[in-house]
Design an enzyme around this catalytic site. Structure first.
Site, PDB file in Angstrom:
ATOM      1  N   HIS A  37     -43.305 -11.068 -18.454  1.00 55.63           N
ATOM      2  CA  HIS A  37     -44.564 -11.216 -19.190  1.00 55.63           C
ATOM      3  C   HIS A  37     -44.746 -10.075 -20.194  1.00 55.63           C
ATOM      4  CE1 HIS A  37     -45.616 -13.414 -15.353  1.00 55.63           C
ATOM      5  NE2 HIS A  37     -45.918 -14.317 -16.262  1.00 55.63           N
ATOM      6  N   ASP A 153     -39.079 -21.100 -18.777  1.00 52.96           N
ATOM      7  CA  ASP A 153     -39.705 -22.415 -18.623  1.00 52.96           C
ATOM      8  C   ASP A 153     -39.393 -23.228 -19.876  1.00 52.96           C
ATOM      9  OD1 ASP A 153     -41.105 -22.034 -16.061  1.00 52.96           O
ATOM     10  OD2 ASP A 153     -42.208 -20.513 -17.165  1.00 52.96           O
TER      11      ASP A 153
END
Length: 283
Positions: A37, A153
């Protein structure tokens, strides 16, 4: 660092910061942050004048049998990480703020393109409707010039790219590389669920992708043979949802790799579901 729970307040902050042509980078997350992140945050800070991160565990992308209630929410740790990374604003709405009347009564949703149908779409049929809807809502709540998403993802990234293209949304999607642990495991908020034994067994995921990439670089462009190589290395997992080589743009099966492809894996180690991928670029 400012924090907002109100859509109106978040939107007003973005409008104020964008005056004079300043750019805003948005990093949407569900919290339980890690270095993956933070790599998105660093990219946003490098590319844009201002950076805002959202933390929202979106209930509509979890099926009834999935881990919504167990999903980690270490909010104080997350805020400390974002503060240290130099994030200027964090958007932390409640479910009621994002879904007035509650998620179950929310009648309007975004139905994504066909790229959502295979792979995750088979195993988690409603997942990408929830993802596309909440990302659209975040784009409205925190109007930004660019949004930063990880390639781990990959199908989610494709769904969002198609949504932005098809609905003419005034935002640029910036894909960012997968960040891995030193031993190769792709960073994920769900890694914290793994026991020591499961953590070791999960290393077969990245090893299987390494083997596929090596075979591809040595000239093997047969998807079925590459899938067999992957399968041979995934035996330490408790189950395999899919281990496939597909077209990079459509995520559909191919008979031969003549243009860019991607190897994608989804497995369970214990009860923890992990995904990873490796892009296979045709020279």
């Amino acid at each position: 660092m400012e924090t907002f729970t109100s859509i109106d307040a978040m939107r007003a902050w973005c409008r104020e910061k964008s005056r004079g042509g300043n750019t805003i980078g948005l990093v949407p997350t569900m919290g339980a942050l890690h270095e993956g992140h933070l790599s998105l945050v660093h990219a946003a800070k490098k590319d844009c004048d201002h950076c805002v991160t959202s933390i929202f565990v979106n209930p509509t992308q979890f099926a009834a049998n999935e881990d919504l209630d167990q999903y980690p929410r270490p909010i104080e740790d997350d805020l400390a990480m974002l503060r240290d990374a130099g994030v200027e604003a964090v958007f932390m709405p409640t479910a009621d703020e994002m879904y007035p009347g509650g998620p179950q009564t929310h009648a309007t949703s975004v139905h994504p393109s066909a790229v959502a149908f295979p792979l995750e779409g088979v195993h988690r049929p409603e997942h990408f409707v929830g993802v596309a809807t909440v990302v659209m809502k975040l784009f409205q709540a925190a109007p930004s010039d660019r949004a930063f998403f990880g390639r781990k993802d990959l199908q989610q990234l494709c769904v969002i790219e198609h949504m932005v293209r098809d609905l003419n949304l005034p935002i640029e999607i910036v894909p960012c590389d997968i960040v891995r642990e030193p031993d190769g495991l792709a960073m994920s908020s769900r890694n914290r669920y793994l026991s020591d034994d499961q953590r070791q067994r999960a290393l077969c995921i990245s090893k299987s992708l390494n083997q596929v990439e090596q075979a591809f670089l040595e000239g093997n462009h047969d998807p079925k043979q590459l899938e067999s190589i992957m399968a041979d290395h995934l035996s330490p997992c408790d189950s395999v949802d899919y281990a496939v080589v597909v077209d990079r743009q459509t995520l559909l099966p191919i008979s031969e790799i003549t243009q860019n492809a991607v190897a994608l894996v989804a497995v369970r180690v214990g009860v923890t579901r992990l995904i990873d991928n490796r892009e296979l670029i045709v020279a």
